[in-house]
Design a protein around this motif. Sequence first.
Motif, mmCIF file in Angstrom:
data_model
loop_
_atom_site.group_PDB
_atom_site.id
_atom_site.type_symbol
_atom_site.label_atom_id
_atom_site.label_comp_id
_atom_site.label_asym_id
_atom_site.label_seq_id
_atom_site.Cartn_x
_atom_site.Cartn_y
_atom_site.Cartn_z
ATOM 1 N N GLN A 134 0.824 -1.204 0.000
ATOM 2 C CA GLN A 134 0.000 0.000 0.000
ATOM 3 C C GLN A 134 0.862 1.261 0.000
ATOM 4 O OE1 GLN A 134 -3.227 0.406 -0.435
ATOM 5 N NE2 GLN A 134 -3.558 -1.797 -0.585
ATOM 6 N N ILE B 105 2.232 1.842 -3.425
ATOM 7 C CA ILE B 105 1.196 2.373 -4.307
ATOM 8 C C ILE B 105 1.006 3.861 -4.047
ATOM 9 C CG2 ILE B 105 -1.291 2.324 -4.795
ATOM 10 C CD1 ILE B 105 -1.146 -0.729 -4.351
ATOM 11 N N GLU B 106 0.956 4.242 -2.770
ATOM 12 C CA GLU B 106 0.784 5.649 -2.414
ATOM 13 C C GLU B 106 1.967 6.495 -2.899
ATOM 14 O OE1 GLU B 106 -1.832 7.275 -1.127
ATOM 15 O OE2 GLU B 106 -2.899 5.373 -1.279
ATOM 16 N N SER B 107 3.187 6.005 -2.689
ATOM 17 C CA SER B 107 4.363 6.765 -3.129
ATOM 18 C C SER B 107 4.410 6.870 -4.647
ATOM 19 C CB SER B 107 5.646 6.147 -2.587
ATOM 20 O OG SER B 107 5.875 4.885 -3.162
ATOM 21 N N SER B 108 3.937 5.840 -5.336
ATOM 22 C CA SER B 108 3.878 5.875 -6.794
ATOM 23 C C SER B 108 2.882 6.934 -7.260
ATOM 24 C CB SER B 108 3.481 4.502 -7.329
ATOM 25 O OG SER B 108 3.285 4.549 -8.707
ATOM 26 N N LYS B 109 1.741 7.029 -6.569
ATOM 27 C CA LYS B 109 0.745 8.045 -6.917
ATOM 28 C C LYS B 109 1.311 9.443 -6.699
ATOM 29 C CE LYS B 109 -3.411 5.358 -5.926
ATOM 30 N NZ LYS B 109 -4.567 5.224 -5.034
ATOM 31 N N VAL B 110 1.996 9.648 -5.582
ATOM 32 C CA VAL B 110 2.584 10.959 -5.288
ATOM 33 C C VAL B 110 3.646 11.294 -6.323
ATOM 34 C CG1 VAL B 110 4.030 12.202 -3.626
ATOM 35 C CG2 VAL B 110 2.071 10.885 -2.824
ATOM 36 N N GLU B 111 4.461 10.324 -6.683
ATOM 37 C CA GLU B 111 5.519 10.536 -7.675
ATOM 38 C C GLU B 111 4.927 10.904 -9.029
ATOM 39 O OE1 GLU B 111 8.581 7.583 -9.758
ATOM 40 O OE2 GLU B 111 8.887 7.775 -7.600
ATOM 41 N N ASN B 112 3.863 10.208 -9.427
ATOM 42 C CA ASN B 112 3.216 10.517 -10.703
ATOM 43 C C ASN B 112 2.609 11.913 -10.681
ATOM 44 O OD1 ASN B 112 3.872 8.097 -11.893
ATOM 45 N ND2 ASN B 112 1.951 7.103 -11.345
ATOM 46 N N TYR B 113 1.990 12.286 -9.559
ATOM 47 C CA TYR B 113 1.390 13.613 -9.432
ATOM 48 C C TYR B 113 2.470 14.693 -9.519
ATOM 49 C CZ TYR B 113 -1.254 17.514 -7.527
ATOM 50 O OH TYR B 113 -1.847 18.724 -7.338
ATOM 51 N N GLN C 97 3.639 15.012 -13.078
ATOM 52 C CA GLN C 97 2.669 15.733 -13.891
ATOM 53 C C GLN C 97 2.743 17.230 -13.634
ATOM 54 O OE1 GLN C 97 -1.052 13.869 -12.954
ATOM 55 N NE2 GLN C 97 -0.721 12.156 -14.335
#
Length: 105
Positions: free
Chosen positions: A64, A67-75, A78
């Motif tokens: 989890q 997944i959260e760090s991946s979301k932050v990295e993608n944001y 962007q």
Amino acid sequence: MDRIKRLSYEVLDEHKQKFGEDFADNKKILDQIAIIRSKGLKNEIAGYITKFIKKEIRDEKIKQSQIESSKVENYTLQEKISDDDSNEEQVIEIVSEPKSTATEE
């Protein structure tokens, strides 16, 4: 396969949802669902089940957090891309200005 693992997996296959992270609680649950006459064997099985459940929970938390760090990295990526796009527009605007000051002299 080790006898303790085999017996633990047999119990977990049918009753996994009943077990948790607490050894004493797992021992009581094991008493309710199985007949194990040897105190040592019961403790080893309950200990292995406890270790197994804790490892599963820990692995799920790690997954989890990844997944959260991946979301932050993608944001963040962007945002950087959108910032780069706005900088390019500004550069284009600056470059496209006519050089009228040099021709007036």
